[in-house]
Design a protein around this motif. Structure first.
Motif, PDB file in Angstrom:
ATOM      1  N   VAL A  21      -1.605 -63.368  33.908  1.00  0.00           N
ATOM      2  CA  VAL A  21      -1.325 -62.039  33.329  1.00  0.00           C
ATOM      3  C   VAL A  21      -2.627 -61.303  33.037  1.00  0.00           C
ATOM      4  O   VAL A  21      -2.776 -60.119  33.361  1.00  0.00           O
ATOM      5  CB  VAL A  21      -0.485 -62.176  32.039  1.00  0.00           C
ATOM      6  CG1 VAL A  21      -0.370 -60.826  31.328  1.00  0.00           C
ATOM      7  CG2 VAL A  21       0.902 -62.701  32.363  1.00  0.00           C
ATOM      8  N   SER A  22      -3.582 -61.993  32.435  1.00  0.00           N
ATOM      9  CA  SER A  22      -4.866 -61.360  32.098  1.00  0.00           C
ATOM     10  C   SER A  22      -5.583 -60.854  33.343  1.00  0.00           C
ATOM     11  O   SER A  22      -6.130 -59.743  33.352  1.00  0.00           O
ATOM     12  CB  SER A  22      -5.768 -62.364  31.359  1.00  0.00           C
ATOM     13  OG  SER A  22      -5.182 -62.765  30.151  1.00  0.00           O
ATOM     14  N   ILE A  23      -5.579 -61.650  34.397  1.00  0.00           N
ATOM     15  CA  ILE A  23      -6.256 -61.259  35.638  1.00  0.00           C
ATOM     16  C   ILE A  23      -5.548 -60.072  36.287  1.00  0.00           C
ATOM     17  O   ILE A  23      -6.183 -59.116  36.747  1.00  0.00           O
ATOM     18  CB  ILE A  23      -6.338 -62.460  36.597  1.00  0.00           C
ATOM     19  CG1 ILE A  23      -7.260 -63.526  36.003  1.00  0.00           C
ATOM     20  CG2 ILE A  23      -6.844 -62.036  37.968  1.00  0.00           C
ATOM     21  CD1 ILE A  23      -7.180 -64.859  36.688  1.00  0.00           C
ATOM     22  N   LEU A  24      -4.223 -60.111  36.314  1.00  0.00           N
ATOM     23  CA  LEU A  24      -3.466 -59.008  36.916  1.00  0.00           C
ATOM     24  C   LEU A  24      -3.626 -57.715  36.128  1.00  0.00           C
ATOM     25  O   LEU A  24      -3.726 -56.627  36.717  1.00  0.00           O
ATOM     26  CB  LEU A  24      -1.988 -59.390  37.024  1.00  0.00           C
ATOM     27  CG  LEU A  24      -1.655 -60.358  38.154  1.00  0.00           C
ATOM     28  CD1 LEU A  24      -0.251 -60.924  38.000  1.00  0.00           C
ATOM     29  CD2 LEU A  24      -1.805 -59.659  39.509  1.00  0.00           C
ATOM     30  N   GLN A  25      -3.666 -57.811  34.826  1.00  0.00           N
ATOM     31  CA  GLN A  25      -3.867 -56.601  34.015  1.00  0.00           C
ATOM     32  C   GLN A  25      -5.227 -55.971  34.295  1.00  0.00           C
ATOM     33  O   GLN A  25      -5.350 -54.746  34.368  1.00  0.00           O
ATOM     34  CB  GLN A  25      -3.714 -56.936  32.530  1.00  0.00           C
ATOM     35  CG  GLN A  25      -2.269 -57.199  32.120  1.00  0.00           C
ATOM     36  CD  GLN A  25      -2.129 -57.672  30.688  1.00  0.00           C
ATOM     37  OE1 GLN A  25      -3.073 -58.186  30.087  1.00  0.00           O
ATOM     38  NE2 GLN A  25      -0.950 -57.512  30.124  1.00  0.00           N
ATOM     39  N   GLU A  26      -6.244 -56.815  34.478  1.00  0.00           N
ATOM     40  CA  GLU A  26      -7.573 -56.299  34.787  1.00  0.00           C
ATOM     41  C   GLU A  26      -7.615 -55.709  36.199  1.00  0.00           C
ATOM     42  O   GLU A  26      -8.246 -54.672  36.428  1.00  0.00           O
ATOM     43  CB  GLU A  26      -8.610 -57.413  34.656  1.00  0.00           C
ATOM     44  CG  GLU A  26     -10.052 -56.969  34.867  1.00  0.00           C
ATOM     45  CD  GLU A  26     -10.592 -56.076  33.758  1.00  0.00           C
ATOM     46  OE1 GLU A  26     -11.715 -55.550  33.916  1.00  0.00           O
ATOM     47  OE2 GLU A  26      -9.900 -55.895  32.738  1.00  0.00           O
ATOM     48  N   LEU A  27      -6.945 -56.347  37.135  1.00  0.00           N
ATOM     49  CA  LEU A  27      -6.859 -55.805  38.496  1.00  0.00           C
ATOM     50  C   LEU A  27      -6.197 -54.425  38.485  1.00  0.00           C
ATOM     51  O   LEU A  27      -6.653 -53.497  39.168  1.00  0.00           O
ATOM     52  CB  LEU A  27      -6.069 -56.747  39.399  1.00  0.00           C
ATOM     53  CG  LEU A  27      -6.843 -57.819  40.168  1.00  0.00           C
ATOM     54  CD1 LEU A  27      -5.879 -58.728  40.905  1.00  0.00           C
ATOM     55  CD2 LEU A  27      -7.850 -57.200  41.138  1.00  0.00           C
TER      56      LEU A  27
END
Length: 356
Positions: A21-27
């Motif tokens: 989730v954290s990585i996708l939000q940053e993407l």
């Protein structure tokens, strides 16, 4: 950044799902993405992806993990179901044609990573625990880069050193200040804040030990404030009889409280350890002895080595042991400096590798 097509997998537990989730939000913050997410049918990722990313193409997979010990005869059937699933996953990936696949491990990743490898899709893997999981260890050879959360994970991976990146474990950002957290839960702002949790489902062992400690604390002059997530409605109601305790079966946005806590009492799950390191918070860790490969104990020791942790084994957990640990940790001064954001390290490396 151009629009990216990305495939993700890794779930079954919050420890696998929340880093994704954290990585996708940053993407999404960096640019537009088209997302395909392979979930474990009925688990936290399957229930949550649609809420967190409404535009995602969700592919639920009906899979189960290997039984322990690994020589359990039922594992033959489980492995066969993974091989069958791999064929359908390969069809979905071929149709979607992502720029890359990112996996956070767990048994769902085996079929997805193998399918992506056969299609020539670039693969990136993240390991959350200090002890590398069975799936990630077996799939590591397919990864262009494998990101680890603890330096000690490196020695168990048979990869060239330049393909292993120490990134840390991505966590969700805090959205509230300490003052806002204390007001939200009606806690005295001048008191040290101690957050207690026992994992996503709570821990009866931790709940019982803390209840005895609260009874003793009530007779003293110490002024502490506790925010306690029990995992159980009846237990939460019972603990609220103590005036310095705010207890709930489940607490939304607990990350906000952990980020400003003076101390955290918890199990040794990867997400909690990562949040303590990221926010530079101190923790008393009671590892769950049933964790695979005893990884919670090793996670806890990693926190201890950087000066933020105090480990109490479950067999030694008493109100007296808690009292000693809480007093010591509240007084302990640390010189720990939180590292660079793990999500930035991961995405910088992937985007550079893919020339995006």
């Amino acid at each position: 950044m151009r629009k990216l097509k990305v495939a993700f997998c890794g779930g079954g537990t919050g420890g696998h799902y929340y880093p994704a989730v954290s990585i996708l939000q940053e993407l999404k913050r960096l640019g537009e993405i088209d997302l395909m997410y392979f979930t474990v049918s009925g688990k936290i990722d399957d229930r949550s992806v649609g809420k967190n990313f409404p535009e995602a193409k969700i592919v639920p997979l009906k899979l189960t993990g290997l039984k322990r010990p690994l020589y359990n005869p039922t594992n033959a059937g489980i492995l066969f179901s993974h091989f069958k699933t791999e064929r359908s996953v390969r069809e979905r990936l071929a149709e979607f044609s992502p720029d890359f696949l990112f996996s956070t491990g767990g048994y769902v990743s085996y079929s997805v990573v193998k399918a992506a490898h056969k299609l020539g899709i670039p693969i990136y893997i993240h390991e959350q625990n200090s002890v590398v999981g069975i799936a990630n260890k077996s799939l590591a050879r397919y990864a262009r880069l494998l990101f680890i959360s603890f330096e000690e994970s490196r020695s168990s991976l048979e990869l060239p050193p330049d393909r292993i990146i120490l990134s840390g474990n991505p966590v969700r950002e805090a959205k509230s200040t300490r003052s806002e957290v204390m007001k939200r839960f009606n806690l005295a702002e001048e008191s040290p804040l101690i957050v207690v949790l026992g994992g996503s489902l709570g821990s009866e062992v931790i709940n019982s030990a803390l209840e005895k400690f609260y009874s003793e604390l009530e007779k003293s002059r110490d002024r502490l404030a506790f925010l306690h997530s029990t995992g159980d409605d009846n237990r939460a109601l019972s603990l609220n009889r103590f005036p310095f305790v705010r207890s709930f079966s489940y607490i939304e946005d607990l990350t906000d409280a952990i980020a400003c806590a003076d101390l955290v009492v918890s199990r040794g799950g990867a997400t909690t350890i990562a949040e303590l390191q990221y926010f530079g918070r101190k923790g008393i860790i009671i590892p769950w002895p049933g964790a695979a490969e005893n990884h919670q104990f090793h996670n806890a020791r990693s926190l201890e080595r950087v000066g933020l942790g105090y480990v109490i084994l479950e067999e030694n957990l008493t109100s007296t042991a808690l009292s000693i640990a809480i007093r010591e940790m509240l007084q302990r001064e640390t010189c720990y400096k939180p590292p660079r954001r793990p999500v930035e390290i991961i995405l910088d490396n992937i985007l550079r590798e893919e020339s995006i």
